[in-house]
Design an enzyme around this catalytic site. Structure first.
Site, PDB file in Angstrom:
ATOM      1  N   ARG A   1     -75.015  27.027  39.190  1.00  0.00           N
ATOM      2  CA  ARG A   1     -73.691  27.598  39.472  1.00  0.00           C
ATOM      3  C   ARG A   1     -73.665  29.086  39.110  1.00  0.00           C
ATOM      4  O   ARG A   1     -73.987  29.468  37.978  1.00  0.00           O
ATOM      5  CB  ARG A   1     -72.634  26.844  38.653  1.00  0.00           C
ATOM      6  CG  ARG A   1     -71.247  27.418  38.694  1.00  0.00           C
ATOM      7  CD  ARG A   1     -70.559  27.190  40.011  1.00  0.00           C
ATOM      8  NE  ARG A   1     -69.170  27.646  39.982  1.00  0.00           N
ATOM      9  CZ  ARG A   1     -68.453  27.877  41.068  1.00  0.00           C
ATOM     10  NH1 ARG A   1     -68.989  27.702  42.272  1.00  0.00           N
ATOM     11  NH2 ARG A   1     -67.206  28.271  40.963  1.00  0.00           N
TER      12      ARG A   1
ATOM     13  N   GLU B   1     -66.527  -2.584  18.115  1.00  0.00           N
ATOM     14  CA  GLU B   1     -67.428  -2.895  16.986  1.00  0.00           C
ATOM     15  C   GLU B   1     -67.118  -2.032  15.761  1.00  0.00           C
ATOM     16  O   GLU B   1     -68.023  -1.563  15.073  1.00  0.00           O
ATOM     17  CB  GLU B   1     -68.890  -2.815  17.426  1.00  0.00           C
ATOM     18  CG  GLU B   1     -69.199  -3.919  18.417  1.00  0.00           C
ATOM     19  CD  GLU B   1     -70.632  -4.010  18.848  1.00  0.00           C
ATOM     20  OE1 GLU B   1     -71.513  -3.806  18.025  1.00  0.00           O
ATOM     21  OE2 GLU B   1     -70.835  -4.298  20.030  1.00  0.00           O
TER      22      GLU B   1
ATOM     23  N   GLU C   1     -62.529   5.097  12.223  1.00  0.00           N
ATOM     24  CA  GLU C   1     -61.849   5.065  10.919  1.00  0.00           C
ATOM     25  C   GLU C   1     -62.434   3.946  10.049  1.00  0.00           C
ATOM     26  O   GLU C   1     -62.637   4.123   8.842  1.00  0.00           O
ATOM     27  CB  GLU C   1     -60.336   4.855  11.107  1.00  0.00           C
ATOM     28  CG  GLU C   1     -59.607   6.028  11.743  1.00  0.00           C
ATOM     29  CD  GLU C   1     -59.883   6.191  13.237  1.00  0.00           C
ATOM     30  OE1 GLU C   1     -60.287   5.207  13.898  1.00  0.00           O
ATOM     31  OE2 GLU C   1     -59.704   7.313  13.769  1.00  0.00           O
TER      32      GLU C   1
HETATM   33  C1  LIG Z   1     -64.148  -1.757  25.355  1.00  0.00           C
HETATM   34  C2  LIG Z   1     -63.887  -2.722  24.255  1.00  0.00           C
HETATM   35  C3  LIG Z   1     -64.704  -3.845  24.133  1.00  0.00           C
HETATM   36  C4  LIG Z   1     -64.453  -4.777  23.116  1.00  0.00           C
HETATM   37  N1  LIG Z   1     -65.201  -5.924  23.058  1.00  0.00           N
HETATM   38  C5  LIG Z   1     -64.931  -6.853  22.106  1.00  0.00           C
HETATM   39  C6  LIG Z   1     -65.640  -8.105  22.089  1.00  0.00           C
HETATM   40  O1  LIG Z   1     -66.521  -8.358  22.918  1.00  0.00           O
HETATM   41  N2  LIG Z   1     -65.315  -9.011  21.140  1.00  0.00           N
HETATM   42  C7  LIG Z   1     -64.356  -8.773  20.206  1.00  0.00           C
HETATM   43  O2  LIG Z   1     -64.119  -9.637  19.379  1.00  0.00           O
HETATM   44  N3  LIG Z   1     -63.643  -7.604  20.209  1.00  0.00           N
HETATM   45  C8  LIG Z   1     -63.914  -6.659  21.138  1.00  0.00           C
HETATM   46  N4  LIG Z   1     -63.200  -5.483  21.189  1.00  0.00           N
HETATM   47  C9  LIG Z   1     -62.133  -5.262  20.215  1.00  0.00           C
HETATM   48  C10 LIG Z   1     -62.459  -4.161  19.229  1.00  0.00           C
HETATM   49  O3  LIG Z   1     -63.445  -4.551  18.336  1.00  0.00           O
HETATM   50  C11 LIG Z   1     -61.143  -3.741  18.575  1.00  0.00           C
HETATM   51  O4  LIG Z   1     -60.395  -3.081  19.580  1.00  0.00           O
HETATM   52  C12 LIG Z   1     -61.338  -2.839  17.373  1.00  0.00           C
HETATM   53  O5  LIG Z   1     -61.922  -3.543  16.307  1.00  0.00           O
HETATM   54  C13 LIG Z   1     -60.032  -2.204  16.909  1.00  0.00           C
HETATM   55  O6  LIG Z   1     -59.024  -3.142  16.816  1.00  0.00           O
HETATM   56  P1  LIG Z   1     -57.598  -2.856  17.495  1.00  0.00           P
HETATM   57  O7  LIG Z   1     -57.850  -2.433  18.898  1.00  0.00           O
HETATM   58  O8  LIG Z   1     -56.754  -4.041  17.275  1.00  0.00           O
HETATM   59  O9  LIG Z   1     -57.025  -1.606  16.737  1.00  0.00           O
HETATM   60  P2  LIG Z   1     -56.228  -1.616  15.327  1.00  0.00           P
HETATM   61  O10 LIG Z   1     -57.007  -2.379  14.317  1.00  0.00           O
HETATM   62  O11 LIG Z   1     -54.819  -2.011  15.583  1.00  0.00           O
HETATM   63  O12 LIG Z   1     -56.282  -0.085  14.955  1.00  0.00           O
HETATM   64  C14 LIG Z   1     -55.473   0.891  15.598  1.00  0.00           C
HETATM   65  C15 LIG Z   1     -55.798   2.259  14.981  1.00  0.00           C
HETATM   66  O13 LIG Z   1     -55.527   2.213  13.569  1.00  0.00           O
HETATM   67  C16 LIG Z   1     -56.688   2.563  12.843  1.00  0.00           C
HETATM   68  N5  LIG Z   1     -56.751   1.786  11.609  1.00  0.00           N
HETATM   69  C17 LIG Z   1     -56.680   0.440  11.440  1.00  0.00           C
HETATM   70  N6  LIG Z   1     -56.802   0.120  10.152  1.00  0.00           N
HETATM   71  C18 LIG Z   1     -56.955   1.284   9.468  1.00  0.00           C
HETATM   72  C19 LIG Z   1     -57.160   1.631   8.096  1.00  0.00           C
HETATM   73  N7  LIG Z   1     -57.240   0.690   7.152  1.00  0.00           N
HETATM   74  N8  LIG Z   1     -57.284   2.933   7.767  1.00  0.00           N
HETATM   75  C20 LIG Z   1     -57.227   3.905   8.713  1.00  0.00           C
HETATM   76  N9  LIG Z   1     -57.053   3.639  10.039  1.00  0.00           N
HETATM   77  C21 LIG Z   1     -56.933   2.356  10.408  1.00  0.00           C
HETATM   78  C22 LIG Z   1     -57.843   2.213  13.752  1.00  0.00           C
HETATM   79  O14 LIG Z   1     -59.015   2.932  13.410  1.00  0.00           O
HETATM   80  C23 LIG Z   1     -57.287   2.608  15.114  1.00  0.00           C
HETATM   81  O15 LIG Z   1     -57.448   3.982  15.302  1.00  0.00           O
HETATM   82  C24 LIG Z   1     -63.411  -4.542  22.196  1.00  0.00           C
HETATM   83  C25 LIG Z   1     -62.613  -3.400  22.323  1.00  0.00           C
HETATM   84  C26 LIG Z   1     -62.826  -2.505  23.341  1.00  0.00           C
HETATM   85  C27 LIG Z   1     -61.940  -1.318  23.472  1.00  0.00           C
END
Ligand SMILES: Cc1cc2nc3c(=O)[nH]c(=O)nc-3n(C[C@H](O)[C@H](O)[C@H](O)COP(=O)(O)OP(=O)(O)OC[C@H]3O[C@@H](n4cnc5c(N)ncnc54)[C@H](O)[C@@H]3O)c2cc1C
Length: 386
Positions: free
Chosen positions: A267, A363, A367
């Site tokens: 580019r 996984e 945080e």
């Molecule tokens: C693409 C994708 C694939 C996935 N595949 C699987 C799978 O195959 N099997 C499975 O079981 N799960 C799976 N998951 C789920 C995944 O493991 C969870 O989304 C993840 O563990 C976070 O949980 P939550 O989304 O409920 O967020 P929450 O736990 O509600 O957290 C929300 C926010 O708060 C923050 N937070 C939470 N607790 C704290 C703390 N104590 N201190 C500071 N910050 C905090 C988190 O870091 C996050 O930023 C998948 C998720 C995605 C997006």
């Protein structure tokens, strides 16, 4: 640079790199039917011998025990080429690993060979609507029944929901004990009382959804490990698989850097290639430096896993945190170098920008990795004099 690897690993990297070059089609980048493409990729990765790296050799795999280094090399190269191919390999490993880790001889003989061949697809069901980062809040229950258990509850964000045949499910056999009362079960997709409630569309191609258990009967012989061992099985699986998420991040970041170098050479603006501007050169240098650091951390953690090093949970958390956060920055910088073209739908950078995002969440979020790292720091003895 690759001191963590031997010639077998180097050979594997060459093979998977060639596979990525020769086998990917537009469907592997999100075009067409997601589930059809996902199943085709899983089958092909199985037929071509790569899924076998997620299973021990006695049950159709390649090595005596599953090596994180193999998983990382495969994910790094697959992610370079296709997010969906990486997901199909990564989730197969995630669903197979608990069976390889804690399965009885009979369970391993029955479930692992078809997973190694990619004939059947695996899933790992831990997360629930009210239990994400906080596993102790899991409310799916497994109540004892004659010769087995009745499972009731809902799991969401379950990768491969709807296309998987073999689900490893975590449910409470002793609710008052919270996380320590969890047990693991192998649930087949055709079990009565098991349903896929929803397929959840994501910003990047990734089959995922909600599964429910309504009085779903699971025979006693399909419990994985002992009652109350579910948390240990889940955590040990995640300790091993976590660095492979970092490896996928390294693959996306390497692709973003390769694209940035190529584009900035071609580019031209103000009469010069972008690569001739120091502002671009500094960006490329920072991207390469972060990528190198991420890759070293991931390879170190994978090596530690394979050596059964006691610092694995700490190093794996550090590797996942750094690699996934760095990859996000590298992809963002590459997109910036691509200017407007980078945000056009179908551009490789537009794709990478979407593909890299979920790695910082699944996984264990960034945080949660920080919490794991700090827990280890605070456990260490103070150096003398402090
Ligand atoms: C693409 C994708 C694939 C996935 N595949 C699987 C799978 O195959 N099997 C499975 O079981 N799960 C799976 N998951 C789920 C995944 O493991 C969870 O989304 C993840 O563990 C976070 O949980 P939550 O989304 O409920 O967020 P929450 O736990 O509600 O957290 C929300 C926010 O708060 C923050 N937070 C939470 N607790 C704290 C703390 N104590 N201190 C500071 N910050 C905090 C988190 O870091 C996050 O930023 C998948 C998720 C995605 C997006």
């Amino acid at each position: 640079m690759d001191c963590w690897f031997d010639n077998e690993h180097r050979n594997l990297r060459r093979q998977i790199r060639a596979w990525v070059k020769n086998n990917l089609s537009p469907g592997d980048h999100g075009q067409g039917n997601l589930e059809t493409n996902a199943c085709r990729l899983a089958n092909q990765l199985g037929q071509d011998g790569f899924m076998a790296y997620a299973v021990p050799s006695r049950f159709g795999g390649v090595r005596e025990t599953v090596q994180a280094r193999d998983l990382c090399l495969i994910r790094e190269e697959l992610a370079w080429g296709s997010a969906l191919a990486d997901v199909m390999f990564g989730v197969q490993a995630l669903g197979s690993y608990p069976i390889a880790l804690a399965g009885s001889e009979e369970q391993q003989r029955r479930y692992l060979p078809p997973l190694a061949k990619g004939e059947r697809i695996a899933a790992f069901a831990l997360t629930e609507p009210n239990a994400g980062s906080d596993v102790s809040a899991i409310s799916t229950q497994a109540e004892r029944d004659t010769n087995g258990y009745r499972l009731n509850g809902v799991k969401h964000f379950i990768s491969n929901a709807g296309i998987a045949h073999t689900y490893v499910v975590f449910a409470s056999t002793q609710p008052e004990a919270k996380a320590k009362g969890l047990s693991a079960f192998i649930v087949e997709s055709n079990s009565a009382g098991f349903t896929v409630k929803e397929k959840t569309p994501l910003l990047s191609p990734h089959p995922i959804g909600v599964v429910a258990f309504d009085d779903c009967f699971v025979p006693q012989h399909q419990r994985l490990g002992g009652e109350g061992e579910g948390l240990k099985i889940a955590l040990r699986t995640l300790d091993t698989l976590r660095c492979t998420v970092g490896a996928a991040a390294v693959g996306f970041a390497q692709r973003a850097l390769d694209e940035a170098v190529g584009y900035s050479r071609k580019r031209r603006q103000f009469g010069h290639a972008l690569a001739e501007f120091q502002g671009t050169q500094f960006k490329l240098a920072d991207m390469a430096t972060e990528l190198e650091a991420a890759r070293l951390l991931v390879h170190q953690a994978a090596w530690m896993n394979d050596q059964r090093h006691q610092e694995l949970p700490l190093k794996s958390a550090i590797a996942k945190l750094f690699a996934t956060e760095a990859a996000q920055r590298i992809v963002d910088q590459s997109l910036q170098i691509h200017g407007g073209n980078g945000v056009v739908v179908g551009n490789i950078l537009e794709r990478l920008y979407r593909d890299v995002r979920a790695l910082r969440i699944y996984e264990g979020t960034s945080e949660i990795q920080r919490l794991i790292i700090t827990k280890h720091l605070l456990k260490q003895e103070q150096p003398d004099g402090l």
